[in-house]
Design a protein around this motif. Sequence first.
Motif, mmCIF file in Angstrom:
data_model
loop_
_atom_site.group_PDB
_atom_site.id
_atom_site.type_symbol
_atom_site.label_atom_id
_atom_site.label_comp_id
_atom_site.label_asym_id
_atom_site.label_seq_id
_atom_site.Cartn_x
_atom_site.Cartn_y
_atom_site.Cartn_z
ATOM 1 N N VAL A 72 -7.934 2.779 2.382
ATOM 2 C CA VAL A 72 -7.091 2.418 1.240
ATOM 3 C C VAL A 72 -7.724 1.343 0.341
ATOM 4 C CG1 VAL A 72 -4.919 3.136 2.310
ATOM 5 C CG2 VAL A 72 -5.736 0.798 2.661
ATOM 6 N N HIS A 73 -8.994 1.008 0.602
ATOM 7 C CA HIS A 73 -9.699 0.048 -0.266
ATOM 8 C C HIS A 73 -10.973 0.668 -0.856
ATOM 9 C CE1 HIS A 73 -7.897 -3.572 2.183
ATOM 10 N NE2 HIS A 73 -6.987 -2.893 1.541
ATOM 11 N N HIS B 282 0.815 -1.214 0.000
ATOM 12 C CA HIS B 282 0.000 0.000 0.000
ATOM 13 C C HIS B 282 0.847 1.261 0.000
ATOM 14 C CE1 HIS B 282 -4.160 -1.153 0.152
ATOM 15 N NE2 HIS B 282 -3.937 -2.032 1.115
ATOM 16 N N PRO C 11 -8.511 -5.327 -2.419
ATOM 17 C CA PRO C 11 -7.583 -5.621 -3.522
ATOM 18 C C PRO C 11 -6.654 -6.818 -3.263
ATOM 19 C CG PRO C 11 -6.657 -3.880 -2.165
ATOM 20 C CD PRO C 11 -7.954 -4.302 -1.500
ATOM 21 N N HIS C 12 -6.813 -7.511 -2.133
ATOM 22 C CA HIS C 12 -5.822 -8.539 -1.751
ATOM 23 C C HIS C 12 -6.242 -9.940 -2.199
ATOM 24 C CE1 HIS C 12 -3.624 -5.586 0.683
ATOM 25 N NE2 HIS C 12 -4.809 -5.143 1.068
ATOM 26 N N HIS D 250 -4.886 -6.034 9.234
ATOM 27 C CA HIS D 250 -5.330 -5.288 8.057
ATOM 28 C C HIS D 250 -6.313 -6.185 7.309
ATOM 29 C CE1 HIS D 250 -5.178 -2.503 4.713
ATOM 30 N NE2 HIS D 250 -4.845 -3.465 3.890
HETATM 31 ZN ZN LIG Z 1 -5.114 -3.378 1.919
#
Ligand SMILES: [Zn+2]
Length: 305
Positions: A134-135, A62, A140-141, A205
């Motif tokens: 941040v998503h 990130h 996104p993982h 996270h």
């Molecule tokens: Zn993330």
Amino acid sequence: MPACIRSVLACVIALGFVAGAAPAADKIRVVATLSDLKALTEAVGADLVEVDALARGNQNPHDLEVRPSLMVKVRRADVLVVNGLDLDNWVDLVVRGANNARVIPGAPGYVDASRGIPVLEVPTTRVDRSMGDVHPHGNPHYVVDPGMAPIVTGNILEGLARAAPKHRAAFEKNRQDFLGRLEPAMARWAKTLEPFRGAKVVSYHADWIYFLTRFGLVQVGYVENRPGIPPSPAHLTQLIRRMKDDQVKAVIVDPWNDLKLAARIAEEGGARSLVMAPGVGSVTGADTYLDTVAYNVNTLAQGLR
Ligand SMILES: [Zn+2]
């Protein structure tokens, strides 16, 4: 190298070329943003590609710092493989600085590995990145979930075949060989985690939801308030209460998270903190894609015992 000037043969020997392998100059130059994508690109491209990653496995993808050295790598690339979904959006800046038309978004050499991924945790309301989430376009993982590898390698295959159409059949064979190794491994991993189906876990996270869902585990909370946002004391108090109520046994941590905080939360909540490998090379023993998944499966199984 004076030997190169005196003798071509000496030069070839000095550079270590061996009969049968493609010389480095003939290889398709690929840059992947992340180490997992590098590993999966190597699985498809094998000795026809030379792959470099922009982020190392032990760096939080990130917040990678954009440096000129990254632009130099992308400047020479024939193909660029990105994770997409905002995980590696720093690559936009790298691509702009690299000034390489082959790999700009929309060009044949640009591969968005997230194409066709069934995205989880897509926000139902507009998420404002200025608030630190941040998503903003969903989680996104996905690469850490081995069940996504067929889609990801399919996207990579198409990108490599656009760059080198004459090698399409070789890429397809390499991909099938890889998926042929993945399939029995998937069955082993599913068996290892079978006794823990329905077990409730917390992650620091929000980067394990695809993996956990694949193997039937249930995520009940995050240490971070929202993805990328440090926890507030009120949030932690609530989380620890939830962990006790739900009998959570594991707090999954990435190597770059606050390990002390994770350990304290785990202890107070009656769980264990488990450092898992969010990418190839994140921890010792996670050197290939399959080894990384195996490491995570085994760490989780041991931690939940
Ligand atoms: Zn993330």
